[in-house]
Design an enzyme around this catalytic site. Structure first.
Site, PDB file in Angstrom:
ATOM      1  N   HIS A 121     101.791  36.056   8.749  1.00  0.00           N
ATOM      2  CA  HIS A 121     101.585  36.099  10.208  1.00  0.00           C
ATOM      3  C   HIS A 121     101.199  34.688  10.652  1.00  0.00           C
ATOM      4  O   HIS A 121     100.576  33.950   9.877  1.00  0.00           O
ATOM      5  CB  HIS A 121     100.430  37.080  10.455  1.00  0.00           C
ATOM      6  N   ASP A 198      94.729  37.529   3.769  1.00  0.00           N
ATOM      7  CA  ASP A 198      94.771  38.064   5.118  1.00  0.00           C
ATOM      8  C   ASP A 198      94.891  39.578   4.968  1.00  0.00           C
ATOM      9  O   ASP A 198      95.966  40.096   4.673  1.00  0.00           O
ATOM     10  CB  ASP A 198      95.971  37.467   5.857  1.00  0.00           C
ATOM     11  N   GLN A 201      96.112  43.946   7.827  1.00  0.00           N
ATOM     12  CA  GLN A 201      96.874  45.201   7.728  1.00  0.00           C
ATOM     13  C   GLN A 201      96.406  46.044   6.540  1.00  0.00           C
ATOM     14  O   GLN A 201      96.239  47.253   6.661  1.00  0.00           O
ATOM     15  CB  GLN A 201      98.372  44.896   7.582  1.00  0.00           C
ATOM     16  N   LYS A 224      92.428  46.671  14.541  1.00  0.00           N
ATOM     17  CA  LYS A 224      93.468  47.410  13.817  1.00  0.00           C
ATOM     18  C   LYS A 224      92.853  48.507  12.960  1.00  0.00           C
ATOM     19  O   LYS A 224      93.539  49.384  12.451  1.00  0.00           O
ATOM     20  CB  LYS A 224      94.256  46.460  12.924  1.00  0.00           C
ATOM     21  N   CYS A 362     104.888  37.702  15.462  1.00  0.00           N
ATOM     22  CA  CYS A 362     104.110  36.529  15.026  1.00  0.00           C
ATOM     23  C   CYS A 362     104.453  36.156  13.589  1.00  0.00           C
ATOM     24  O   CYS A 362     103.560  35.805  12.798  1.00  0.00           O
ATOM     25  CB  CYS A 362     102.611  36.753  15.168  1.00  0.00           C
TER      26      CYS A 362
HETATM   27  N1  PMP Z   1      97.272  38.804  10.187  1.00  0.00           N
HETATM   28  C1  PMP Z   1      98.035  39.896  10.293  1.00  0.00           C
HETATM   29  C2  PMP Z   1      98.837  40.333   9.094  1.00  0.00           C
HETATM   30  C3  PMP Z   1      98.079  40.592  11.486  1.00  0.00           C
HETATM   31  O1  PMP Z   1      98.869  41.681  11.589  1.00  0.00           O
HETATM   32  C4  PMP Z   1      97.315  40.134  12.591  1.00  0.00           C
HETATM   33  C5  PMP Z   1      97.323  40.868  13.908  1.00  0.00           C
HETATM   34  N2  PMP Z   1      98.588  40.970  14.511  1.00  0.00           N
HETATM   35  C6  PMP Z   1      96.513  39.005  12.438  1.00  0.00           C
HETATM   36  C7  PMP Z   1      96.517  38.369  11.215  1.00  0.00           C
HETATM   37  C8  PMP Z   1      95.665  38.462  13.547  1.00  0.00           C
HETATM   38  O2  PMP Z   1      94.505  39.220  13.699  1.00  0.00           O
HETATM   39  P1  PMP Z   1      93.710  39.230  15.084  1.00  0.00           P
HETATM   40  O3  PMP Z   1      94.556  39.989  16.056  1.00  0.00           O
HETATM   41  O4  PMP Z   1      92.452  39.976  14.745  1.00  0.00           O
HETATM   42  O5  PMP Z   1      93.427  37.845  15.473  1.00  0.00           O
END
Ligand code: PMP
Length: 404
Positions: A121, A198, A201, A224, A362
């Site tokens: 991401h 990270d 998910q 999430k 993203c």
């Molecule tokens: N990493 C992953 C794999 C995500 O899915 C997301 C959220 N779309 C993020 C990082 C970013 O997290 P946050 O929305 O809490 O900033």
């Protein structure tokens, strides 16, 4: 314990609503999950009954709020097998990665290597670009195989004497691939590198033990995980957090301040400048309590069943291209539809009450890897039902007929 999605679902007030006159089928939980009543009520109760700023008061409400905030930290720690002092609250997953990347600047020399993967991401890409530009470091990319899994042999080959940091997603928000975090960490450590996962998910769909994985840093977000927005968690090994410089300056992160000099508080407070996300931390604590009371293995099986049902019903759909079919993957279906842009697919599905995401998620390097500019994504959560899986397939079939 059998898992009853209908019963759990009743605890999420928003799932009662209709969209365009149809029952809402919410398949966008990978972007942000809905909240159970327990979370909503914990935050409301705090605001109605016991709220003040934390850490600096001597009065009852300040003490009660500080206790609740620090209790949330203990819950987050217990949830991932960490110690209390190893949990830093941030405003989200993104800020947690930025905190680590910016803090590691002093440890990196020109030519040092940072290993990332093609499935990251942007939250786990852009902060490392910043660090590269600051330090003259080199970014190395682990390729993704055609089925959506990481190329582990290539990963091993990328690790070397200049590798300082490895930063990888534990589960892809696009492919659903669950990466073998423990093996990845072992290999990174054998090369003498630090490893960050990270977990934004993964944490939602599987129990995580950061000590078992041997992660140096582990990042996730509240929104999430059935909790509120505005709160994220950075886990860091105590000895590493102790070496990391502060991220932002302000109140509450200092030891003493004079006109000439500043000393810093110990972790985790060193990294929590200013008034922290108090209500959000309380909400996250409630989400963790709520989720911990569920049978998480049964939830994962339930989500997997929904995914399988959709896959089987769409098996003959030659107009559908699924991206990411790695063994053991989580319940995320990314796809493109022949003759229709993903945005249009999402818009038509919305007319049937079905909420999916469309775009690059993203993850532009990953889109490029699979030769697409965008995809649609249906992501399944514990509150989704078989009837919803069917409603999605029916709506998707009608959408295809619309474009055919
Ligand atoms: N990493 C992953 C794999 C995500 O899915 C997301 C959220 N779309 C993020 C990082 C970013 O997290 P946050 O929305 O809490 O900033």
């Amino acid at each position: 314990m059998a898992f009853d999605a209908e019963q759990v679902r009743a605890e999420f007030p928003i799932l009662q609503r209709q969209v365009h006159g149809k029952p809402l089928v919410y398949l966008d939980s990978a972007a942000s999950a809905q909240k159970p009543r327990a979370v909503i009520e914990a935050m409301t109760r705090a605001m109605e009954h016991s709220y003040a700023n934390v850490h600096r008061g001597l009065h009852t409400l300040a003490n009660e709020t500080t206790d609740a905030y620090e209790a949330a930290r203990r819950k987050a720690a217990a949830f991932i097998g960490a110690a209390e002092g190893e949990i830093v609250f941030t405003k989200g997953g993104t800020e947690a990665v930025n905190l680590v990347a910016s803090g590691l600047a002093a440890r990196l020399q020109p030519g040092d290597e940072i290993v990332l993967s093609e499935m990251e991401h942007h939250a786990n890409i852009v902060p490392w670009h910043f660090l590269r530009d600051r330090c003259g470091a080199v970014l190395k990319w682990v390729p993704v195989l055609d089925d959506g899994s990481l190329d582990l042999a290539a990963y091993q080959g990328l690790l070397g004497p200049r590798t300082r940091v490895v930063a990888l997603s534990h589960m892809s928000n696009v492919l659903g691939t669950i990466n073998p975090a423990k093996d990845l960490a072992r290999m990174a450590h054998e090369a003498g590198a630090l490893v960050l996962f990270d977990g934004c998910q993964a944490i939602v769909h599987k129990p995580v033990d950061v000590k078992d994985i041997d992660a140096d840093f582990y990042v996730f977000s509240g929104h999430k995980l059935y909790g509120p927005t505005g709160i994220g968690v950075l886990y860091g090994k105590a000895e590493l957090l102790a070496q990391l410089p502060p991220y932002q300056g302000g109140g509450e992160m200092i030891g003493t301040v004079t006109l000439d000099e500043i000393t810093y508080a110990d972790p985790p407070h060193r990294f929590e400048a200013g008034t922290p996300p108090i209500l959000e931390a309380i909400g996250l604590g409630a989400a963790i309590d709520w989720l911990s009371a569920q049978d998480r293995i049964a939830i994962a099986e339930h989500e997997h069943r929904l995914y399988q049902r959709v896959r089987e019903r769409l098996a003959g759909a030659n107009w559908l291209k699924v991206i990411g079919e790695a063994p053991g993957k989580g319940a995320v279906l990314s796809f493109t539809m022949e003759g229709a842009h993903a945005h249009d697919v999402a818009q038509i599905l919305d007319r049937y009450g079905v909420a999916v995401r469309a775009g690059t998620h993203c993850a532009e390097p990953l889109m490029r890897r699979f030769g697409v500019t965008s995809s649609a994504r249906a992501s399944f959560a514990l509150y989704n039902t078989e009837a919803e899986a069917d409603a999605f397939v029916d709506a998707l079939t009608k959408t295809q007929a619309f474009f055919a």
